[in-house]
Structures are given as structure tokens and as C-alpha cells.
Design a protein around this motif. Structure first.
Motif, PDB file in Angstrom:
ATOM      1  N   ALA A 246       0.838  -1.202   0.000  1.00  0.00           N
ATOM      2  CA  ALA A 246       0.000   0.000   0.000  1.00  0.00           C
ATOM      3  C   ALA A 246       0.872   1.251   0.000  1.00  0.00           C
ATOM      4  CB  ALA A 246      -0.912  -0.005   1.225  1.00  0.00           C
ATOM      5  N   ARG A 247       0.372   2.298  -0.607  1.00  0.00           N
ATOM      6  CA  ARG A 247       1.137   3.536  -0.732  1.00  0.00           C
ATOM      7  C   ARG A 247       1.597   4.050   0.636  1.00  0.00           C
ATOM      8  NH1 ARG A 247       4.726   6.383  -3.336  1.00  0.00           N
ATOM      9  NH2 ARG A 247       4.825   8.459  -2.415  1.00  0.00           N
ATOM     10  N   GLU A 248       0.745   3.928   1.647  1.00  0.00           N
ATOM     11  CA  GLU A 248       1.077   4.451   2.972  1.00  0.00           C
ATOM     12  C   GLU A 248       2.137   3.622   3.693  1.00  0.00           C
ATOM     13  OE1 GLU A 248      -2.902   2.196   3.295  1.00  0.00           O
ATOM     14  OE2 GLU A 248      -1.952   3.640   1.931  1.00  0.00           O
ATOM     15  N   GLN A 249       2.459   2.427   3.171  1.00  0.00           N
ATOM     16  CA  GLN A 249       3.492   1.577   3.789  1.00  0.00           C
ATOM     17  C   GLN A 249       4.891   1.841   3.240  1.00  0.00           C
ATOM     18  OE1 GLN A 249       1.527  -2.345   3.088  1.00  0.00           O
ATOM     19  NE2 GLN A 249       1.862  -2.651   5.285  1.00  0.00           N
ATOM     20  N   ILE A 250       4.979   2.592   2.151  1.00  0.00           N
ATOM     21  CA  ILE A 250       6.276   2.836   1.527  1.00  0.00           C
ATOM     22  C   ILE A 250       7.159   3.670   2.471  1.00  0.00           C
ATOM     23  CG2 ILE A 250       7.456   4.056  -0.355  1.00  0.00           C
ATOM     24  CD1 ILE A 250       5.233   3.143  -2.209  1.00  0.00           C
ATOM     25  N   GLY A 251       8.351   3.160   2.735  1.00  0.00           N
ATOM     26  CA  GLY A 251       9.285   3.830   3.637  1.00  0.00           C
ATOM     27  C   GLY A 251       9.070   3.481   5.097  1.00  0.00           C
ATOM     28  N   LYS A 252       8.074   2.652   5.396  1.00  0.00           N
ATOM     29  CA  LYS A 252       7.785   2.282   6.785  1.00  0.00           C
ATOM     30  C   LYS A 252       8.175   0.835   7.078  1.00  0.00           C
ATOM     31  CE  LYS A 252       4.090   5.648   7.493  1.00  0.00           C
ATOM     32  NZ  LYS A 252       2.690   5.866   7.896  1.00  0.00           N
ATOM     33  N   ILE A 253       8.454   0.570   8.347  1.00  0.00           N
ATOM     34  CA  ILE A 253       8.849  -0.768   8.773  1.00  0.00           C
ATOM     35  C   ILE A 253       7.608  -1.649   8.840  1.00  0.00           C
ATOM     36  CG2 ILE A 253       9.885  -2.131  10.630  1.00  0.00           C
ATOM     37  CD1 ILE A 253      11.510   0.425  11.331  1.00  0.00           C
ATOM     38  N   CYS A 254       7.596  -2.697   8.011  1.00  0.00           N
ATOM     39  CA  CYS A 254       6.419  -3.559   7.883  1.00  0.00           C
ATOM     40  C   CYS A 254       6.577  -4.889   8.616  1.00  0.00           C
ATOM     41  CB  CYS A 254       6.129  -3.841   6.409  1.00  0.00           C
ATOM     42  SG  CYS A 254       5.820  -2.361   5.417  1.00  0.00           S
ATOM     43  N   ALA A 255       7.812  -5.263   8.938  1.00  0.00           N
ATOM     44  CA  ALA A 255       8.050  -6.521   9.660  1.00  0.00           C
ATOM     45  C   ALA A 255       9.415  -6.446  10.329  1.00  0.00           C
ATOM     46  CB  ALA A 255       8.001  -7.707   8.700  1.00  0.00           C
ATOM     47  N   ILE A 256       9.513  -7.092  11.510  1.00  0.00           N
ATOM     48  CA  ILE A 256      10.787  -7.170  12.224  1.00  0.00           C
ATOM     49  C   ILE A 256      11.076  -8.636  12.500  1.00  0.00           C
ATOM     50  CG2 ILE A 256      12.050  -6.568  14.317  1.00  0.00           C
ATOM     51  CD1 ILE A 256      10.359  -4.036  14.499  1.00  0.00           C
ATOM     52  N   ASN A 257      12.229  -9.113  12.010  1.00  0.00           N
ATOM     53  CA  ASN A 257      12.638 -10.507  12.190  1.00  0.00           C
ATOM     54  C   ASN A 257      13.828 -10.574  13.154  1.00  0.00           C
ATOM     55  OD1 ASN A 257      10.744 -11.179  10.066  1.00  0.00           O
ATOM     56  ND2 ASN A 257      12.281 -10.411   8.616  1.00  0.00           N
ATOM     57  N   GLN A 258      14.317 -11.765  13.406  1.00  0.00           N
ATOM     58  CA  GLN A 258      15.407 -11.922  14.357  1.00  0.00           C
ATOM     59  C   GLN A 258      16.678 -11.175  13.911  1.00  0.00           C
ATOM     60  OE1 GLN A 258      16.317 -15.984  15.321  1.00  0.00           O
ATOM     61  NE2 GLN A 258      17.966 -15.462  16.734  1.00  0.00           N
ATOM     62  N   ASN A 259      16.990 -11.237  12.607  1.00  0.00           N
ATOM     63  CA  ASN A 259      18.227 -10.633  12.109  1.00  0.00           C
ATOM     64  C   ASN A 259      17.997  -9.568  11.037  1.00  0.00           C
ATOM     65  OD1 ASN A 259      19.954 -12.427  13.645  1.00  0.00           O
ATOM     66  ND2 ASN A 259      19.375 -14.020  12.182  1.00  0.00           N
ATOM     67  N   SER A 260      16.762  -9.143  10.872  1.00  0.00           N
ATOM     68  CA  SER A 260      16.466  -8.209   9.794  1.00  0.00           C
ATOM     69  C   SER A 260      15.168  -7.478  10.070  1.00  0.00           C
ATOM     70  CB  SER A 260      16.356  -8.971   8.467  1.00  0.00           C
ATOM     71  OG  SER A 260      15.237  -9.862   8.494  1.00  0.00           O
ATOM     72  N   PHE A 261      14.903  -6.475   9.241  1.00  0.00           N
ATOM     73  CA  PHE A 261      13.579  -5.847   9.245  1.00  0.00           C
ATOM     74  C   PHE A 261      13.227  -5.478   7.803  1.00  0.00           C
ATOM     75  CE2 PHE A 261      16.626  -2.420   9.943  1.00  0.00           C
ATOM     76  CZ  PHE A 261      16.188  -1.400   9.117  1.00  0.00           C
ATOM     77  N   CYS A 262      11.933  -5.378   7.535  1.00  0.00           N
ATOM     78  CA  CYS A 262      11.451  -5.126   6.180  1.00  0.00           C
ATOM     79  C   CYS A 262      10.823  -3.741   6.081  1.00  0.00           C
ATOM     80  CB  CYS A 262      10.426  -6.175   5.762  1.00  0.00           C
ATOM     81  SG  CYS A 262      11.096  -7.845   5.632  1.00  0.00           S
ATOM     82  N   VAL A 263      11.125  -3.062   4.994  1.00  0.00           N
ATOM     83  CA  VAL A 263      10.599  -1.720   4.730  1.00  0.00           C
ATOM     84  C   VAL A 263       9.842  -1.749   3.415  1.00  0.00           C
ATOM     85  CG1 VAL A 263      11.175   0.710   4.388  1.00  0.00           C
ATOM     86  CG2 VAL A 263      12.520  -0.679   5.983  1.00  0.00           C
ATOM     87  N   LEU A 296       7.530  -1.407  14.542  1.00  0.00           N
ATOM     88  CA  LEU A 296       6.576  -1.629  13.453  1.00  0.00           C
ATOM     89  C   LEU A 296       5.789  -0.359  13.151  1.00  0.00           C
ATOM     90  CD1 LEU A 296       5.075  -5.177  14.137  1.00  0.00           C
ATOM     91  CD2 LEU A 296       6.433  -4.467  12.152  1.00  0.00           C
ATOM     92  N   GLY A 297       5.667  -0.048  11.879  1.00  0.00           N
ATOM     93  CA  GLY A 297       4.881   1.114  11.450  1.00  0.00           C
ATOM     94  C   GLY A 297       5.629   2.409  11.408  1.00  0.00           C
ATOM     95  N   ASP A 298       6.837   2.443  11.998  1.00  0.00           N
ATOM     96  CA  ASP A 298       7.622   3.668  11.989  1.00  0.00           C
ATOM     97  C   ASP A 298       8.261   3.895  10.625  1.00  0.00           C
ATOM     98  OD1 ASP A 298       7.077   4.240  14.628  1.00  0.00           O
ATOM     99  OD2 ASP A 298       8.880   3.243  15.391  1.00  0.00           O
ATOM    100  N   ASN A 299       8.431   5.150  10.292  1.00  0.00           N
ATOM    101  CA  ASN A 299       9.203   5.502   9.095  1.00  0.00           C
ATOM    102  C   ASN A 299      10.680   5.273   9.410  1.00  0.00           C
ATOM    103  OD1 ASN A 299      10.682   7.073   7.078  1.00  0.00           O
ATOM    104  ND2 ASN A 299       8.664   7.833   6.466  1.00  0.00           N
ATOM    105  N   ILE A 300      11.395   4.609   8.522  1.00  0.00           N
ATOM    106  CA  ILE A 300      12.778   4.244   8.795  1.00  0.00           C
ATOM    107  C   ILE A 300      13.666   5.458   9.007  1.00  0.00           C
ATOM    108  CG2 ILE A 300      13.316   4.067   6.329  1.00  0.00           C
ATOM    109  CD1 ILE A 300      15.359   1.932   7.010  1.00  0.00           C
ATOM    110  N   PHE A 301      13.307   6.590   8.385  1.00  0.00           N
ATOM    111  CA  PHE A 301      14.137   7.780   8.511  1.00  0.00           C
ATOM    112  C   PHE A 301      13.429   8.924   9.273  1.00  0.00           C
ATOM    113  CE2 PHE A 301      16.059   6.187   4.395  1.00  0.00           C
ATOM    114  CZ  PHE A 301      17.091   5.541   5.035  1.00  0.00           C
ATOM    115  N   SER A 302      12.466   8.570  10.135  1.00  0.00           N
ATOM    116  CA  SER A 302      11.752   9.607  10.861  1.00  0.00           C
ATOM    117  C   SER A 302      12.605  10.190  11.993  1.00  0.00           C
ATOM    118  CB  SER A 302      10.466   9.040  11.459  1.00  0.00           C
ATOM    119  OG  SER A 302      10.742   7.965  12.334  1.00  0.00           O
TER     120      SER A 302
END
Length: 302
Positions: A246-263, A296-302
Motif C-alpha cells: 500500500a502507498r502508505e506503507q512505503i518507507g515504513k517498517i512492515c516486519a521485524i525478524n530476528q536478524n532483519s527488518f522489512c521496509v 513496526l509502522g515507523d518511518n525508517i528515517f523519521s
């Protein structure tokens, strides 16, 4: 034993020189001048020079080839001049001394020019390789003498330079040993493409870019200039996952894993394992999130 003048500079060229010196007499090595490297600007010789000196080969490092280089080469009386990523254009005065064989890192006539490896990755090519070419006055447009081809899908430029270096060494040997038996093939210039030197700004990305573009740039610009954002933050180790975002998810953290996170990015997720802010040390995903207090949900560069 046939006499060779070799012209090359980086590690890719070094592999070709090492292959040749086992079978031919190297009467001279031309390479680029030493250059300052690192923050302390330590004057550093090219890889080809270090090896050539260790073997006792005569080494030449002209700033350009217009002031006496042709005369120097002619005095060496080579049977062949072999060129691999030398970094300077050869004029007719050199080309007329002996057959000049170039080991170009693409399947010609595609990607003539300075950055063929990066360009084939950026273009999403599945096959790539090396062309042995008899040089002419044009840019990588000489008659083709032989090829080595391999699967390049999913490989970075760094990986391909290493693979191609080995292939180029083998192709150089095969070409020189069978030169008199080879029927050269003229290039069909209508199918040609050209590529310029890579500039640092080409590595800049945004999460608004399509996921496929981010991935291709990540592979193509490894090791340099890498991929980075407008604030200078680099992504050092990533994976991608194609999916609707979704457009509103672009640039935001969508998942957090043990060794990574997804944006979120356009048409997919960028999974980040290692990241480096401008002027700071590289961090793994967990260190980065903890240091920035991101969730989760935060902007990676906020």
C-alpha cells in the motif's frame, strides 16, 4: 615463444596477465600510474604493477599514450599486444605495431565502453561473458575472435568481476594459441549499445523506486558506489520480496525478524540485514532499530 606486451590495470587484468605469463614471454607491461588511496591518500600501485615487478617484467606507467608510448612498444617487438581493462585508448600508432587483442567484459556488440559489467546487471541480463576482440580505432567495435559465456542472474558486479577475470584469462590463452586459425567475425553495429563510467550519484535510491530497480542497483553497484539514500545512509546487505504494498506503507517498517527488518517499497519489501548511516560504522538490523528506537509502522528515517 611468442612475445607479449600486456596492457591492463585492475584485478580483472591481473588474472589475464597471470594466465599469459605461464605460456608466453611478457616483454613489457603497461599499466596506469600509481594513485592515492584511502583517507590518508597513500600512493598505491595498481595490482598489475605489483605482480609484474615481482616477476621482473619491465613496467611502464605513462600518464597518456601520446608521448612516446608507441616507440617504446615498437622497441619491444611484440607478436601481440593484449589489453584488459587498461583505462586508456590506443591510437593507430600502437594498433599498427602488432595485433591488439582486447578482453572485453561483455558479449559484444552489447555494452561497448567503460562499465559493461554494471550495465548488464542493471539491465537484468541472464547471460553475460567475455569477448576477445581485435582492436580497431573505434570504441570496442573491432572484429570478434572468441567468447566465453556464463549465467549471471542474481550475481553482483563484485562476483562477476571475479568470475569474468578467470574466464578472460582462459579466453586470452585460447585466442592467442589459435590466432592463425580463427576467422574473425565483424560486429553488427546496429545491435550495439554503449556505456559510460559509473558515477557515484547513480547509486542513489528511494523506497519510492520499484523493488526490482532497487535490487538491480544493489547488485550492480557492489562494491562501488553501493546504494544509498539522499541522507547518505547505505544499505549493505538486503533481500527483496515482491508483493503488493500500500502507498502508505512505503518507507515504513512492515516486519521485524530476528536478524532483519522489512521496509515497504514500490511493488515489494526490502529486507535489511546491514545498514550504515553517513559517517558512521555499519550496523546490523537489530542494532540499528534499537539505536533509533524504531518499531513496526515507523518511518525508517523519521
Amino acid at each position: 615463444m611468442k612475445k607479449i606486451v600486456f596492457m591492463g590495470t585492475p584485478d580483472y587484468a591481473l588474472s589475464v596477465l597471470k594466465a599469459l605469463c605461464e605460456h608466453f614471454e611478457i616483454v613489457g607491461v603497461f599499466t596506469q600510474p600509481d594513485k592515492p588511496v584511502g583517507r590518508k591518500a597513500v600512493l598505491t600501485p595498481p595490482p598489475v604493477k605489483e605482480f609484474a615487478l615481482s616477476k621482473g617484467f619491465a613496467v611502464f606507467q605513462p600518464q597518456n599514450l601520446k608521448n612516446g608510448a608507441a616507440e617504446q612498444i615498437a622497441l619491444l617487438k611484440p607478436d601481440f599486444i593484449v589489453v584488459a581493462a587498461y583505462g586508456q585508448i590506443l591510437g593507430e600508432d600502437i594498433l599498427s605495431i602488432a595485433p591488439c587483442i582486447n578482453l572485453h567484459a561483455s558479449i559484444l556488440p552489447e555494452f561497448r565502453g567503460a562499465s559493461p559489467v554494471q550495465q548488464m546487471v542493471l539491465n537484468g541480463k541472464k547471460l553475460g561473458g567475455i569477448t576477445a576482440m581485435k582492436m580497431g580505432v573505434g570504441l570496442d567495435d573491432g572484429d570478434m575472435l572468441g567468447f566465453e559465456v556464463c549465467d549471471i542472474e542474481g550475481k553482483s558486479s563484485a562476483e562477476l568481476f571475479s568470475i569474468f577475470a578467470t574466464m578472460a584469462g582462459k579466453l586470452a590463452l585460447k585466442t592467442l594459441e589459435n590466432y592463425e586459425k580463427i576467422n574473425p567475425i565483424a560486429q553488427f553495429s546496429a545491435l550495439s549499445s554503449k556505456c559510460k563510467k559509473i558515477k557515484k550519484e547513480e547509486g542513489q535510491i528511494s523506497f519510492d523506486d520499484e523493488i526490482s530497480i532497487i535490487w538491480r542497483k544493489f547488485l550492480a553497484f557492489n562494491p562501488w558506489p553501493s546504494i544509498y539514500f539522499s541522507n547518505g545512509t547505505k544499505l549493505l546487505k538486503i533481500k527483496i520480496h515482491s508483493q503488493n504494498v500500500a502507498r502508505e506503507q512505503i518507507g515504513k517498517i512492515c516486519a521485524i525478524n530476528q536478524n532483519s527488518f522489512c521496509v515497504g517499497a514500490k511493488k515489494g519489501l526490502v529486507e535489511i540485514f546491514s545498514i550504515q548511516e553517513a559517517g558512521k560504522k555499519a550496523l546490523d538490523a537489530k542494532e540499528y532499530l534499537n539505536g533509533k528506537r524504531l518499531g513496526l509502522g515507523d518511518n525508517i528515517f523519521s
